[in-house]
Structure formats: structure tokens, C-alpha cells
Design a protein around this motif. Structure first.
Motif, PDB file in Angstrom:
ATOM      1  N   ASP A   1       0.883  -1.067  -0.003  1.00  0.00           N
ATOM      2  CA  ASP A   1       0.000   0.061  -0.050  1.00  0.00           C
ATOM      3  C   ASP A   1       0.782   1.074  -0.078  1.00  0.00           C
ATOM      4  OD1 ASP A   1      -1.704   2.033   1.259  1.00  0.00           O
ATOM      5  OD2 ASP A   1      -3.150   0.812   1.139  1.00  0.00           O
ATOM      6  N   PRO A   2       0.682   2.533  -0.930  1.00  0.00           N
ATOM      7  CA  PRO A   2       1.462   3.624  -0.768  1.00  0.00           C
ATOM      8  C   PRO A   2       1.455   4.393   0.463  1.00  0.00           C
ATOM      9  CG  PRO A   2      -0.543   3.705  -2.120  1.00  0.00           C
ATOM     10  CD  PRO A   2      -0.495   2.233  -2.054  1.00  0.00           C
ATOM     11  N   ARG A   3       0.469   4.097   1.386  1.00  0.00           N
ATOM     12  CA  ARG A   3       0.592   4.598   2.584  1.00  0.00           C
ATOM     13  C   ARG A   3       1.407   3.910   3.620  1.00  0.00           C
ATOM     14  NH1 ARG A   3      -5.905   4.219   3.189  1.00  0.00           N
ATOM     15  NH2 ARG A   3      -5.407   2.518   1.460  1.00  0.00           N
ATOM     16  N   PHE A   4       1.594   2.519   3.331  1.00  0.00           N
ATOM     17  CA  PHE A   4       2.961   2.109   4.159  1.00  0.00           C
ATOM     18  C   PHE A   4       4.246   2.588   3.427  1.00  0.00           C
ATOM     19  CE2 PHE A   4      -0.138  -1.612   5.066  1.00  0.00           C
ATOM     20  CZ  PHE A   4      -0.252  -1.406   6.455  1.00  0.00           C
ATOM     21  N   SER A   5       4.280   2.830   2.299  1.00  0.00           N
ATOM     22  CA  SER A   5       5.478   3.140   1.503  1.00  0.00           C
ATOM     23  C   SER A   5       5.982   4.696   2.171  1.00  0.00           C
ATOM     24  CB  SER A   5       5.195   3.347   0.204  1.00  0.00           C
ATOM     25  OG  SER A   5       5.018   1.962  -0.314  1.00  0.00           O
ATOM     26  N   SER A   6       4.759   5.714   2.450  1.00  0.00           N
ATOM     27  CA  SER A   6       5.013   6.748   2.643  1.00  0.00           C
ATOM     28  C   SER A   6       5.559   6.879   4.479  1.00  0.00           C
ATOM     29  CB  SER A   6       4.044   7.679   2.596  1.00  0.00           C
ATOM     30  OG  SER A   6       3.889   9.058   3.072  1.00  0.00           O
ATOM     31  N   ALA A   7       5.194   5.901   5.042  1.00  0.00           N
ATOM     32  CA  ALA A   7       5.407   5.957   6.225  1.00  0.00           C
ATOM     33  C   ALA A   7       7.030   5.481   6.619  1.00  0.00           C
ATOM     34  CB  ALA A   7       4.635   4.699   6.985  1.00  0.00           C
ATOM     35  N   VAL A   8       7.463   4.636   5.734  1.00  0.00           N
ATOM     36  CA  VAL A   8       8.556   4.076   5.626  1.00  0.00           C
ATOM     37  C   VAL A   8       9.700   5.254   5.234  1.00  0.00           C
ATOM     38  CG1 VAL A   8      10.213   2.676   4.710  1.00  0.00           C
ATOM     39  CG2 VAL A   8       8.208   1.638   5.651  1.00  0.00           C
ATOM     40  N   GLN A   9       9.344   5.856   4.114  1.00  0.00           N
ATOM     41  CA  GLN A   9      10.095   6.893   3.602  1.00  0.00           C
ATOM     42  C   GLN A   9      10.232   8.107   4.726  1.00  0.00           C
ATOM     43  OE1 GLN A   9       8.867   8.539   0.166  1.00  0.00           O
ATOM     44  NE2 GLN A   9      10.898   9.125  -0.803  1.00  0.00           N
ATOM     45  N   SER A  10       9.316   8.660   5.288  1.00  0.00           N
ATOM     46  CA  SER A  10       9.362   9.557   6.144  1.00  0.00           C
ATOM     47  C   SER A  10      10.085   9.243   7.365  1.00  0.00           C
ATOM     48  CB  SER A  10       7.942   9.851   6.828  1.00  0.00           C
ATOM     49  OG  SER A  10       7.131  10.113   5.790  1.00  0.00           O
ATOM     50  N   ALA A  11      10.175   7.753   7.677  1.00  0.00           N
ATOM     51  CA  ALA A  11      11.239   7.489   9.076  1.00  0.00           C
ATOM     52  C   ALA A  11      12.503   6.963   8.750  1.00  0.00           C
ATOM     53  CB  ALA A  11      10.624   6.416   9.704  1.00  0.00           C
ATOM     54  N   ILE A  12      12.800   6.420   7.565  1.00  0.00           N
ATOM     55  CA  ILE A  12      14.159   6.055   7.097  1.00  0.00           C
ATOM     56  C   ILE A  12      15.230   6.962   7.221  1.00  0.00           C
ATOM     57  CG2 ILE A  12      14.030   6.062   4.731  1.00  0.00           C
ATOM     58  CD1 ILE A  12      14.823   2.862   6.590  1.00  0.00           C
ATOM     59  N   ALA A  13      14.897   8.019   6.839  1.00  0.00           N
ATOM     60  CA  ALA A  13      15.870   9.094   6.761  1.00  0.00           C
ATOM     61  C   ALA A  13      16.804   9.225   8.184  1.00  0.00           C
ATOM     62  CB  ALA A  13      15.461  10.496   6.469  1.00  0.00           C
ATOM     63  N   ASN A  14      16.213   8.870   9.051  1.00  0.00           N
ATOM     64  CA  ASN A  14      16.965   8.889  10.584  1.00  0.00           C
ATOM     65  C   ASN A  14      17.569   7.679  10.838  1.00  0.00           C
ATOM     66  OD1 ASN A  14      16.199  11.621  11.115  1.00  0.00           O
ATOM     67  ND2 ASN A  14      13.889  10.880  11.444  1.00  0.00           N
ATOM     68  N   ALA A  15      17.516   6.582  10.128  1.00  0.00           N
ATOM     69  CA  ALA A  15      18.055   5.329  10.491  1.00  0.00           C
ATOM     70  C   ALA A  15      19.611   5.336  10.265  1.00  0.00           C
ATOM     71  CB  ALA A  15      17.475   4.268   9.338  1.00  0.00           C
ATOM     72  N   ARG A  16      20.126   4.633  11.331  1.00  0.00           N
ATOM     73  CA  ARG A  16      21.593   4.735  11.448  1.00  0.00           C
ATOM     74  C   ARG A  16      22.052   3.020  11.311  1.00  0.00           C
ATOM     75  NH1 ARG A  16      20.825   8.699  10.011  1.00  0.00           N
ATOM     76  NH2 ARG A  16      21.371  10.804  11.051  1.00  0.00           N
ATOM     77  N   TYR A  17      22.923   2.723  10.452  1.00  0.00           N
ATOM     78  CA  TYR A  17      23.523   1.411  10.088  1.00  0.00           C
ATOM     79  C   TYR A  17      24.900   1.481  10.514  1.00  0.00           C
ATOM     80  CZ  TYR A  17      19.240   0.390   7.646  1.00  0.00           C
ATOM     81  OH  TYR A  17      17.871   0.320   7.245  1.00  0.00           O
ATOM     82  N   THR A  18      25.402   0.004  10.829  1.00  0.00           N
ATOM     83  CA  THR A  18      26.937  -0.105  10.850  1.00  0.00           C
ATOM     84  C   THR A  18      27.131  -0.281   9.425  1.00  0.00           C
ATOM     85  OG1 THR A  18      26.523  -2.418  11.196  1.00  0.00           O
ATOM     86  CG2 THR A  18      26.655  -1.296  13.323  1.00  0.00           C
TER      87      THR A  18
END
Length: 373
Positions: free
Chosen positions: A319-336
Motif C-alpha cells: 500500500d502506498p500509505r505504508f511506503s510513505s510511512a517508511v520513507q518519512s522514517a528511514i532518513a533517521n536510520a543509522r547502520y553499521t
């Protein structure tokens, strides 16, 4: 040239055809960004968000169609294309190559509803006292008129108005139901329900008697005894925020040039540091309707463990609404960051998200669970 030779030349003229179709994963979820090519030609297409593609100018005869997408095993199919064939539709199911990243589980036990649709969402979640038609059902059924949509509900009968349009009667009633639009009562006269295109509606509530309708929507003088219809319109508060343009970076080309690496090319793949730090907001209407779903996001993690700007895209989404939720949050993700030959390197990453609503996360091995804000 003789007449016979001319006839033979026309008979052997080959007119290019067209191919179209959809690419999805093994679960049937559309795959975007898959490259579809006709082997041995310059004909190619890239699937859109719905996994759809179209190839024009395909030579007739036996052709070989190839589908490739980072993170999936490539597919090849041969078919015979007749000359002048207008459109041949194909379906491809791609198998995912096992990845190393854990799926992020998004779930919540409570939801604080607010705004003009707070009451609707609360009643939709409880699902007691009335019949609800959510936006997903409205879109799925694709009825052109509201009376057709309502007529699909047991106990509802539709009929045409003499003045044009249509209306309904509820089970056991010969009088008109009370109609409300966004919390405002419509005029006392018969309402032409077909004046409201289904594409403009976010949700519908149906109550078959005055005692079952919410107290705020019980009209005086017994009008509600004929039933109550609550219509809720779509608007800026019901649709996902516009998503930023997906990445136009060709990750496969970067991997081939060894400027970006895939998980199987590094000694230690990139890994999400702390899923709980992600503030993934569960779409309010999907949570209220009990809709679960999934998203697989793709991007490049740089040598500092941050997501490189301009590389984010969605591989699959229910669903595009799930995509939007992920895109809004993922910018703050931190990875090793990924490590190769003892040094941090850039890696192409596919991060799965699973939206579970209020379902427990039990039995979800190799996954990281977070609570949606």
C-alpha cells in the motif's frame, strides 16, 4: 517486379508487436524498478510502482524476454509473437534472493485518534453497532456509483430517483434514511446518493435503526428510525503525504563498477543499529481498519552508516500509505557500515518492513520489533 513477387514481399512484411504485463514477488506484491528487456534488441522497460511494464516495437517471431531486479533471481521467458499482434500481456513472479537484514516489525497496541475523523476511526476499529465500508473496500470494489456500492451490503436495496440519480432503503424500511456528510446532516428531502462519487469517499457507516447509530448522529422527530448513513470524504488528512521522487540511481550499474557493493560482496554487511530508534508512524486509517502489510525499501548505506541522499526507492509495497510511512522514517536510520578488505564501503541495502497493526510479534524469528508512534 511481378505480381507474385510483390505478393510474397507483402506476405513476409513483419510488423512489430507490443508486450505488457506485471512483475511481482512470490507473494504477489508488485515489484517496482525491475528492468524488462527483449534479449538481442534495444527494447526495454522499467516497472512502475504497480509492477506494470510495456514494451513497444517488439520484433515478431520467437523472442526472449528477460527480467532482472537487484535482490531477486533473474527470469527469462521465450514466447512466439505474431506479426501485427497488438498487445500480449505477461505475468512474472520473481523469487527473492535471501538477504541478511532482519525485517523491522511495526506494530502498536494503542492509537490516539484526533481530527475530524477521530470518531469514525474509533468506531471502525471497534466495528460494533453498524456496517462499515473502509476506503480499501471502496477502492477494491470499484463501483462507479454509491448506490451500487451500498447495494452490495446485505439489507440494503437501491433504486433510481425520478429526478435522476439514486437512493436506498434499509432492511424492513420504506422511508428514507438520514444522511450525514462529514458530520453535517443533509437536507430533510430525499438525498441523491449518486451525487457523491465513490472515488471521493474515505469511509461509509451504515446503521439500520435509531438505537444503533452513534448518539451524535441521531436526529430528532424519529427520522433516524429509517436508518442512518454516515459519509466521510477524502482530503489532505486522509491521504499519505506526497512521497519524494524515488531514486533514479542504477544500483546494479554501480555494483558492476565496484563503487557500491552488494551484501554478498563484503566481509561484513551493513546492519541496522537500532530499529527502536525509527519512528515509523502506522497509517491511521489502515490501523483502524485492521490492515496489515509490508514494504521493502532500497537505498545505499555510506561509509559512515548513513543513508545516501537520493538513493531511496521502494522495491515492493502492499500500500502506498505504508511506503510513505517508511520513507518519512528511514532518513533517521543509522547502520553499521559494510566492511570489505578491512575498510568501510558503500553498500546497496534492501530493508524489509512488516506492518502488523496490533498483532503480536510472536514467532517472528530474525526480526526486529518496534512500536509505532
Amino acid at each position: 517486379m511481378s505480381g507474385a513477387s510483390l505478393h510474397a514481399g507483402v506476405a513476409h512484411t513483419q510488423v512489430p508487436g507490443n508486450l505488457g504485463g506485471q512483475v511481482s514477488d512470490s507473494a504477489g506484491t508488485p515489484v517496482s524498478g525491475a528492468v524488462v528487456t527483449v534479449v538481442g534488441s534495444s527494447v526495454r522497460s522499467t516497472t512502475d510502482e504497480g509492477g506494470q511494464f510495456r514494451l513497444s516495437g517488439v520484433p515478431s517471431g520467437t523472442v526472449e524476454v528477460r527480467v532482472r531486479r537487484l535482490g531477486f533471481a533473474p527470469l527469462t521467458r521465450q514466447l512466439g509473437l505474431r506479426s501485427r499482434e497488438s498487445l500480449v500481456r505477461l505475468q512474472f513472479r520473481m523469487a527473492r534472493v535471501p538477504g541478511t537484514l532482519n525485517t523491522v516489525l511495526v506494530r502498536t497496541n494503542r492509537f490516539e485518534y484526533s481530527g475530524r475523523l477521530a470518531g469514525y476511526y474509533q468506531r471502525l476499529q471497534r466495528h460494533t453497532g453498524g456496517h462499515f465500508i473502509s476506503r480499501d473496500e471502496i477502492d477494491r470494489k470499484s463501483f462507479r456509483s454509491l448506490t451500487q456500492l451500498l447495494n452490495s451490503v446485505p439489507g440494503i436495496n437501491s433504486f433510481a430517483l425520478r429526478s435522476g440519480g439514486g437512493t436506498v432503503r434499509m432492511r424492513g424500511q420504506s422511508c428514507r434514511p438520514m444522511v450525514w456528510l462529514d458530520g453535517v446532516a443533509m437536507p430533510a428531502a430525499e438525498v441523491d446518493l449518486d451525487a457523491f462519487p465513490t472515488s471521493t469517499l474515505h469511509g461509509v457507516e451504515l446503521y439500520f435503526g435509531s438505537s444503533s447509530a452513534p448518539s451524535d448522529f441521531i436526529a430528532n422527530e424519529g427520522v433516524s428510525g429509517c436508518g442512518t448513513i454516515l459519509l466521510w470524504s477524502r482530503g489532505a488528512d486522509t491521504d499519505p503525504a506526497p512521497t519524494r521522487a524515488s531514486s533514479k540511481v542504477d544500483l546494479e550499474q554501480l555494483i558492476e563498477s565496484l563503487t557500491v557493493f552488494s551484501a554478498d560482496q563484503v566481509a561484513r554487511p551493513a546492519e541496522l543499529l537500532n530499529a527502536a530508534s525509527l519512528e515509523v508512524k502506522y497509517p491511521v486509517d489502515l490501523f483502524a481498519a485492521g490492515v496489515i502489510g509490508s514494504v521493502v525499501a532500497e537505498f545505499v548505506v555510506d561509509t559512515t552508516g548513513r543513508i545516501e541522499p537520493g538513493t531511496f526507492s521502494v522495491v515492493t509495497s502492499s500500500d502506498p500509505r505504508f511506503s510513505s510511512a517508511v520513507q518519512s522514517a528511514i532518513a533517521n536510520a543509522r547502520y553499521t557500515p559494510a566492511v570489505k578488505d578491512g575498510k568501510a564501503v558503500r553498500q546497496a541495502v534492501q530493508q524489509p518492513f512488516s506492518f502488523l497493526g496490533n498483532q503480536p510479534a510472536g514467532g517472528q524469528g530474525s526480526r526486529q520489533s518496534i512500536k509505532s508512534r
